[in-house]
Write a protein that holds these residues in place. Structure first.
Motif, mmCIF file in Angstrom:
data_model
loop_
_atom_site.group_PDB
_atom_site.id
_atom_site.type_symbol
_atom_site.label_atom_id
_atom_site.label_comp_id
_atom_site.label_asym_id
_atom_site.label_seq_id
_atom_site.Cartn_x
_atom_site.Cartn_y
_atom_site.Cartn_z
ATOM 1 N N VAL A 1 0.858 -1.185 0.000
ATOM 2 C CA VAL A 1 0.000 0.000 0.000
ATOM 3 C C VAL A 1 0.894 1.235 0.000
ATOM 4 C CG1 VAL A 1 -1.705 1.327 1.319
ATOM 5 C CG2 VAL A 1 -1.902 -1.175 1.164
ATOM 6 N N GLY A 2 0.620 2.170 -0.922
ATOM 7 C CA GLY A 2 1.413 3.388 -1.041
ATOM 8 C C GLY A 2 2.567 3.272 -2.011
ATOM 9 N N GLU A 3 2.938 2.063 -2.389
ATOM 10 C CA GLU A 3 4.035 1.862 -3.335
ATOM 11 C C GLU A 3 3.522 2.091 -4.762
ATOM 12 O OE1 GLU A 3 7.348 -1.604 -4.359
ATOM 13 O OE2 GLU A 3 5.778 -1.997 -2.907
ATOM 14 N N PRO B 1 -14.646 -5.432 -6.885
ATOM 15 C CA PRO B 1 -14.045 -4.116 -6.707
ATOM 16 C C PRO B 1 -12.598 -4.112 -7.179
ATOM 17 C CG PRO B 1 -14.037 -5.248 -4.609
ATOM 18 C CD PRO B 1 -14.694 -6.168 -5.603
ATOM 19 N N TYR B 2 -12.253 -3.113 -7.934
ATOM 20 C CA TYR B 2 -10.879 -2.976 -8.395
ATOM 21 C C TYR B 2 -10.268 -1.682 -7.885
ATOM 22 C CZ TYR B 2 -13.860 -1.072 -12.094
ATOM 23 O OH TYR B 2 -14.848 -0.447 -12.790
ATOM 24 N N ASP B 3 -10.685 -1.323 -6.680
ATOM 25 C CA ASP B 3 -10.180 -0.097 -6.074
ATOM 26 C C ASP B 3 -8.920 -0.327 -5.238
ATOM 27 O OD1 ASP B 3 -11.524 -1.569 -4.196
ATOM 28 O OD2 ASP B 3 -12.605 0.125 -3.328
ATOM 29 N N ALA B 4 -8.272 -1.481 -5.426
ATOM 30 C CA ALA B 4 -7.030 -1.753 -4.699
ATOM 31 C C ALA B 4 -5.876 -0.940 -5.274
ATOM 32 C CB ALA B 4 -6.702 -3.241 -4.744
ATOM 33 N N ILE B 5 -6.026 -0.481 -6.529
ATOM 34 C CA ILE B 5 -4.957 0.282 -7.161
ATOM 35 C C ILE B 5 -5.503 1.537 -7.827
ATOM 36 C CG2 ILE B 5 -3.551 -1.762 -7.644
ATOM 37 C CD1 ILE B 5 -4.418 -1.404 -10.631
ATOM 38 N N TYR B 6 -4.590 2.456 -8.057
ATOM 39 C CA TYR B 6 -4.851 3.586 -8.942
ATOM 40 C C TYR B 6 -4.055 3.297 -10.209
ATOM 41 C CZ TYR B 6 -4.050 8.065 -11.190
ATOM 42 O OH TYR B 6 -3.938 9.066 -12.115
ATOM 43 N N LEU B 7 -4.673 3.443 -11.371
ATOM 44 C CA LEU B 7 -4.013 3.198 -12.650
ATOM 45 C C LEU B 7 -4.270 4.386 -13.562
ATOM 46 C CD1 LEU B 7 -2.630 1.266 -14.769
ATOM 47 C CD2 LEU B 7 -4.945 0.498 -15.330
ATOM 48 N N ASN B 8 -3.191 4.973 -14.120
ATOM 49 C CA ASN B 8 -3.415 6.058 -15.076
ATOM 50 C C ASN B 8 -3.107 5.585 -16.495
ATOM 51 O OD1 ASN B 8 -0.628 6.236 -15.469
ATOM 52 N ND2 ASN B 8 -0.406 8.218 -14.488
ATOM 53 N N ARG B 9 -3.297 6.458 -17.469
ATOM 54 C CA ARG B 9 -3.149 6.107 -18.882
ATOM 55 C C ARG B 9 -1.708 5.785 -19.280
ATOM 56 N NH1 ARG B 9 -6.552 10.482 -22.159
ATOM 57 N NH2 ARG B 9 -6.671 8.853 -23.717
ATOM 58 N N GLN B 10 -0.745 6.256 -18.516
ATOM 59 C CA GLN B 10 0.660 5.998 -18.820
ATOM 60 C C GLN B 10 1.181 4.723 -18.166
ATOM 61 O OE1 GLN B 10 -0.417 9.205 -17.816
ATOM 62 N NE2 GLN B 10 -0.539 9.734 -19.980
ATOM 63 N N LEU C 1 1.074 4.076 -14.762
ATOM 64 C CA LEU C 1 1.472 4.263 -13.362
ATOM 65 C C LEU C 1 0.451 3.563 -12.472
ATOM 66 C CD1 LEU C 1 3.160 5.625 -11.081
ATOM 67 C CD2 LEU C 1 1.535 7.533 -11.247
ATOM 68 N N VAL C 2 0.955 2.703 -11.597
ATOM 69 C CA VAL C 2 0.093 1.981 -10.650
ATOM 70 C C VAL C 2 0.513 2.372 -9.245
ATOM 71 C CG1 VAL C 2 -0.555 -0.294 -9.759
ATOM 72 C CG2 VAL C 2 -0.240 0.034 -12.205
ATOM 73 N N ILE C 3 -0.472 2.706 -8.422
ATOM 74 C CA ILE C 3 -0.225 3.004 -7.011
ATOM 75 C C ILE C 3 -1.122 2.085 -6.190
ATOM 76 C CG2 ILE C 3 -0.327 4.754 -5.192
ATOM 77 C CD1 ILE C 3 -0.028 6.890 -7.397
ATOM 78 N N GLY C 4 -0.530 1.391 -5.225
ATOM 79 C CA GLY C 4 -1.299 0.523 -4.337
ATOM 80 C C GLY C 4 -2.103 1.351 -3.346
ATOM 81 N N LEU C 5 -3.425 1.177 -3.335
ATOM 82 C CA LEU C 5 -4.289 1.958 -2.459
ATOM 83 C C LEU C 5 -4.724 1.189 -1.217
ATOM 84 C CD1 LEU C 5 -6.590 3.683 -5.120
ATOM 85 C CD2 LEU C 5 -4.530 4.600 -4.011
ATOM 86 N N LYS C 6 -5.066 -0.074 -1.402
ATOM 87 C CA LYS C 6 -5.469 -0.914 -0.271
ATOM 88 C C LYS C 6 -5.260 -2.369 -0.641
ATOM 89 C CE LYS C 6 -10.398 -1.447 -1.221
ATOM 90 N NZ LYS C 6 -11.728 -1.257 -0.711
ATOM 91 N N MET D 1 -0.762 -9.238 -19.557
ATOM 92 C CA MET D 1 -1.691 -9.130 -18.439
ATOM 93 C C MET D 1 -0.871 -9.117 -17.146
ATOM 94 S SD MET D 1 -5.029 -11.337 -17.291
ATOM 95 C CE MET D 1 -6.029 -10.650 -18.601
ATOM 96 N N TYR D 2 -1.076 -8.080 -16.383
ATOM 97 C CA TYR D 2 -0.387 -7.929 -15.086
ATOM 98 C C TYR D 2 -1.369 -8.347 -13.994
ATOM 99 C CZ TYR D 2 2.847 -4.864 -17.632
ATOM 100 O OH TYR D 2 3.766 -4.339 -18.515
ATOM 101 N N TYR D 3 -0.982 -9.324 -13.185
ATOM 102 C CA TYR D 3 -1.760 -9.693 -12.001
ATOM 103 C C TYR D 3 -1.115 -8.985 -10.837
ATOM 104 C CZ TYR D 3 -3.875 -13.284 -14.887
ATOM 105 O OH TYR D 3 -4.554 -13.935 -15.873
ATOM 106 N N ILE D 4 -1.773 -7.959 -10.343
ATOM 107 C CA ILE D 4 -1.185 -7.096 -9.303
ATOM 108 C C ILE D 4 -1.846 -7.391 -7.978
ATOM 109 C CG2 ILE D 4 -0.767 -4.724 -8.593
ATOM 110 C CD1 ILE D 4 -0.980 -3.982 -11.591
ATOM 111 N N THR D 5 -1.022 -7.708 -6.993
ATOM 112 C CA THR D 5 -1.496 -7.929 -5.629
ATOM 113 C C THR D 5 -0.938 -6.822 -4.755
ATOM 114 O OG1 THR D 5 -1.507 -10.313 -5.980
ATOM 115 C CG2 THR D 5 -1.540 -9.552 -3.692
ATOM 116 N N VAL D 6 -1.836 -6.181 -3.999
ATOM 117 C CA VAL D 6 -1.440 -5.133 -3.060
ATOM 118 C C VAL D 6 -1.527 -5.705 -1.664
ATOM 119 C CG1 VAL D 6 -1.886 -2.803 -2.242
ATOM 120 C CG2 VAL D 6 -2.318 -3.368 -4.631
ATOM 121 N N LYS D 7 -0.433 -5.594 -0.913
ATOM 122 C CA LYS D 7 -0.409 -6.105 0.469
ATOM 123 C C LYS D 7 -0.261 -4.990 1.448
ATOM 124 C CE LYS D 7 1.181 -10.692 -0.480
ATOM 125 N NZ LYS D 7 1.945 -11.796 -0.032
#
Length: 114
Positions: free
Chosen positions: A57-59, A75-84, A86-91, A108-114
């Motif tokens: 989270v926060g990375e 829900p896919y609110d675990a990350i913030y994703l922009n058009r470029q 950039l991924v930010i872990g939110l929860k 395909m990126y499987y992203i896990t936020v811890k």
């Protein structure tokens, strides 16, 4: 008079030249569309790549590719994703992100936020 005769002969010669060219082309099957000349061309299959990423989270990370979109169900609110990319872990949670790679491949990126 000589000019008219010369002009007439040149016109007649031009007509015969154009006429003989069109008859020559009409007797053979010539395809004017170069895209239609390809008969059997092998088309390489697009490759699909998969990768697993774990962040805290926060990375933040930058993904490779373009045309990023979240493909997992809400829900896919675990990350913030922009058009470029950039991924930010939110929860804490898991999200799948798809992107296009150069050459028409997909990742395909499987992203896990811890």
């Amino acid at each position: 008079m000589k000019k008219k005769l010369l002009l007439g002969l040149l016109s007649l010669t031009a007509c015969f030249s154009l006429g003989s060219t069109s008859f020559a082309n009409s007797s053979t099957a010539v395809n004017e569309n170069p895209a239609m000349n390809v008969v059997n061309q092998a088309v390489p299959a697009k490759d699909n790549y998969y990768t697993e990423i774990t962040i805290k989270v926060g990375e933040s990370i930058n993904l490779t590719g373009s045309g990023f979109f979240i493909s997992s169900a809400p829900p896919y609110d675990a990350i913030y994703l922009n058009r470029q990319g950039l991924v930010i872990g939110l929860k804490p949670g898991s999200v799948a992100v798809v992107a296009d790679l150069p050459g028409g491949d997909t990742i395909m990126y499987y992203i896990t936020v811890k």
